[in-house]
Design an enzyme around this catalytic site. Structure first.
Site, PDB file in Angstrom:
ATOM      1  N   ASP A  22       0.818  -1.223   0.000  1.00 45.92           N
ATOM      2  CA  ASP A  22       0.000   0.000   0.000  1.00 45.92           C
ATOM      3  C   ASP A  22       0.848   1.268   0.000  1.00 45.92           C
ATOM      4  O   ASP A  22       0.431   2.310   0.517  1.00 45.92           O
ATOM      5  CB  ASP A  22      -0.916   0.004   1.228  1.00 45.92           C
ATOM      6  CG  ASP A  22      -0.131  -0.058   2.534  1.00 45.92           C
ATOM      7  OD1 ASP A  22       0.775  -0.902   2.641  1.00 45.92           O
ATOM      8  OD2 ASP A  22      -0.427   0.729   3.455  1.00 45.92           O
ATOM      9  N   THR A  27       5.968   7.191  -1.948  1.00 50.22           N
ATOM     10  CA  THR A  27       6.843   6.113  -1.441  1.00 50.22           C
ATOM     11  C   THR A  27       7.189   5.114  -2.543  1.00 50.22           C
ATOM     12  O   THR A  27       8.351   4.722  -2.686  1.00 50.22           O
ATOM     13  CB  THR A  27       6.163   5.393  -0.259  1.00 50.22           C
ATOM     14  OG1 THR A  27       5.863   6.361   0.741  1.00 50.22           O
ATOM     15  CG2 THR A  27       7.056   4.330   0.328  1.00 50.22           C
ATOM     16  N   GLU A 175      -2.299   0.382  13.323  1.00 46.77           N
ATOM     17  CA  GLU A 175      -0.827   0.400  13.201  1.00 46.77           C
ATOM     18  C   GLU A 175      -0.204   1.619  13.869  1.00 46.77           C
ATOM     19  O   GLU A 175      -0.073   2.678  13.247  1.00 46.77           O
ATOM     20  CB  GLU A 175      -0.425   0.353  11.713  1.00 46.77           C
ATOM     21  CG  GLU A 175       1.103   0.350  11.512  1.00 46.77           C
ATOM     22  CD  GLU A 175       1.535   0.297  10.041  1.00 46.77           C
ATOM     23  OE1 GLU A 175       0.659   0.297   9.152  1.00 46.77           O
ATOM     24  OE2 GLU A 175       2.745   0.264   9.795  1.00 46.77           O
ATOM     25  N   LYS A 217      -0.998  -3.919  14.333  1.00 37.45           N
ATOM     26  CA  LYS A 217       0.220  -3.969  13.503  1.00 37.45           C
ATOM     27  C   LYS A 217       1.271  -3.083  14.158  1.00 37.45           C
ATOM     28  O   LYS A 217       1.361  -1.882  13.856  1.00 37.45           O
ATOM     29  CB  LYS A 217      -0.091  -3.502  12.078  1.00 37.45           C
ATOM     30  CG  LYS A 217       1.129  -3.446  11.167  1.00 37.45           C
ATOM     31  CD  LYS A 217       0.753  -3.315   9.695  1.00 37.45           C
ATOM     32  CE  LYS A 217       1.988  -3.108   8.839  1.00 37.45           C
ATOM     33  NZ  LYS A 217       1.732  -3.239   7.401  1.00 37.45           N
ATOM     34  N   SER A 259       7.783  -4.362   9.289  1.00 38.22           N
ATOM     35  CA  SER A 259       9.224  -4.626   9.315  1.00 38.22           C
ATOM     36  C   SER A 259      10.025  -3.350   9.572  1.00 38.22           C
ATOM     37  O   SER A 259      11.133  -3.431  10.130  1.00 38.22           O
ATOM     38  CB  SER A 259       9.687  -5.324   8.038  1.00 38.22           C
ATOM     39  OG  SER A 259       9.352  -4.598   6.882  1.00 38.22           O
ATOM     40  N   GLY A 261      11.978  -1.236   8.122  1.00 38.26           N
ATOM     41  CA  GLY A 261      13.328  -0.910   7.664  1.00 38.26           C
ATOM     42  C   GLY A 261      14.361  -1.936   8.104  1.00 38.26           C
ATOM     43  O   GLY A 261      15.547  -1.809   7.784  1.00 38.26           O
ATOM     44  N   GLY A 289       6.037  -4.934   4.412  1.00 34.40           N
ATOM     45  CA  GLY A 289       6.120  -4.291   3.105  1.00 34.40           C
ATOM     46  C   GLY A 289       7.500  -4.549   2.538  1.00 34.40           C
ATOM     47  O   GLY A 289       7.722  -5.477   1.746  1.00 34.40           O
ATOM     48  N   ARG A 290       8.466  -3.747   3.019  1.00 34.38           N
ATOM     49  CA  ARG A 290       9.826  -3.869   2.489  1.00 34.38           C
ATOM     50  C   ARG A 290      10.432  -5.252   2.693  1.00 34.38           C
ATOM     51  O   ARG A 290      11.115  -5.777   1.816  1.00 34.38           O
ATOM     52  CB  ARG A 290      10.726  -2.804   3.128  1.00 34.38           C
ATOM     53  CG  ARG A 290      10.495  -1.439   2.563  1.00 34.38           C
ATOM     54  CD  ARG A 290      11.029  -0.352   3.459  1.00 34.38           C
ATOM     55  NE  ARG A 290      10.225  -0.176   4.659  1.00 34.38           N
ATOM     56  CZ  ARG A 290      10.463   0.736   5.603  1.00 34.38           C
ATOM     57  NH1 ARG A 290      11.501   1.528   5.483  1.00 34.38           N
ATOM     58  NH2 ARG A 290       9.664   0.853   6.646  1.00 34.38           N
TER      59      ARG A 290
END
Ligand code: 5MM
Length: 336
Positions: A22, A27, A175, A217, A259, A261, A289-290
């Site tokens: 998302d 980004t 989150e 989250k 996560s 980073g 995500g990453r």
């Protein structure tokens, strides 16, 4: 069991977790720039649709969080993306906040926006096939921050969002992210995370959000990214679970970590260690995500004929995180 609790439990079913795809336009533009790809509506759709079509993904991915644009795009299969996901056994979700902005009166801190008109947008998103939603609050560690103001206003907004989601039939993923930027030790992250989560659950209860129908989250409790002596994997797992047990009611079905980073391998190792320690009232899962996408993005690099490698890279991370759900991951599997 209510429909929303059933959906929340489906999202944290054994072996499975959530793919966060998302990224807002800014980004994803930065992510694409890192592999020299122009960010256009077409390239974003080609990349995301390609990843979602990875063979066997639904064995380890229960849901995908989409950005507004993606929810309205069409898959190469000819189906609307949410319909294509649902047909493959993956629940479509939607990011509904409109971003973190400067918090007036609190230099260096942010408040997440997006409450105005949210009820109407949720009705539309549910009509487009979304089954769950996500709202991210950003808490920064620094000199004298996070302030009580920042923690309270973000908790209040998260609870208002969650209450509206429940009213409109979407499972809210809540989150509150304490960023890992800084040189602070793990204790500082513990204190900020404890304060943020305590405020979030107080606000959720006050605003009558049924906790059985949400997912949390959170960030993991980590040393700052520039800390000279970072805590090891075991310590991170111990402190993260200690913090959650002190702040998160047992009614919540699952914890789906971001996560934030961390490297993809470290994010998997931390999740694995927490599941090895076990003895928690909630499922311990992921919504990365990453840490799911980084190797896939690199493998794709904008080349259609490399999408098959990108799909394999995503599948590998999803499978290893799936193993970490039961504490069955080991770093020797990375080479396989
Ligand atoms: C995928 O990135 C999400 C959207 O970020 P922006 O609104 O800033 O573009 C982000 O909220 C993400 O879902 C979470 O932070 C988890 O992603 P990571 O990469 O931290 O696992």
């Amino acid at each position: 069991m209510s429909k929303l609790e059933t959906t929340a439990r489906q999202l944290v079913a054994p072996k499975k977790g959530i793919l966060a795809a998302d990224e807002s336009t800014g980004t994803i533009g930065k992510r694409f720039a890192s592999v020299n790809v122009d960010s256009t509506a077409e390239s974003r759709c080609a990349y995301r649709d390609g990843l979602f079509l990875a063979d066997g993904l639904s064995e380890f991915v229960s849901g995908v969080i989409l950005y507004d644009e993606t929810l309205r795009q069409t898959s190469s299969t000819g189906q609307p993306i949410p319909e294509m996901l649902a047909a493959r056994g993956i629940l479509p979700g939607i990011k509904v906040d409109t971003g973190a902005k400067e918090l007036a009166g609190c230099p260096g801190e942010k408040i997440t926006e997006g409450l105005d008109g949210l009820r109407d947008r949720l009705v539309e998103y549910a009509g487009l096939g979304a089954r769950f939603a996500k709202w991210r609050a950003v808490i920064t560690i620094g000199d004298g921050i996070p302030s009580e103001t920042c923690i309270d206003v973000n908790a209040h907004a998260l609870a208002r969002y969650a209450a509206l989601c429940v009213e409109n039939g979407l499972v809210p993923i809540v989150e509150p992210e304490v960023l890992m930027d800084g040189a602070h030790p793990i204790e500082t992250c513990y204190a900020a995370t404890h304060r943020a989560q305590t405020a979030v659950f107080a606000a959720l209860v006050k605003q009558r959000v049924p906790l059985e129908q949400i997912l949390l989250k959170p960030n993991m409790v980590l040393s700052g990214s520039d800390c000279p002596k970072p805590a090891d994997v075991h310590e991170v797992a111990v402190q993260t679970l200690r913090c959650l047990k002190n702040t998160v009611p047992a009614a919540v079905p699952g914890i789906v970590f971001l996560s934030g980073g961390q490297s993809d391998e470290l994010a998997t190792a931390h999740l694995n260690e927490m599941n090895k320690l076990g003895d928690c009232p909630w499922e311990i899962s992921f919504s990365y995500g990453r840490a799911l996408q980084a190797p896939a993005l690199k493998a794709w690099a904008g080349q259609a004929d490399q999408m098959v490698d990108a799909q394999a890279a995503l599948f590998k991370r999803a499978r290893l995180n799936g193993l970490a759900r039961s504490g069955d991951y080991s770093d020797s599997l990375e080479a396989a």
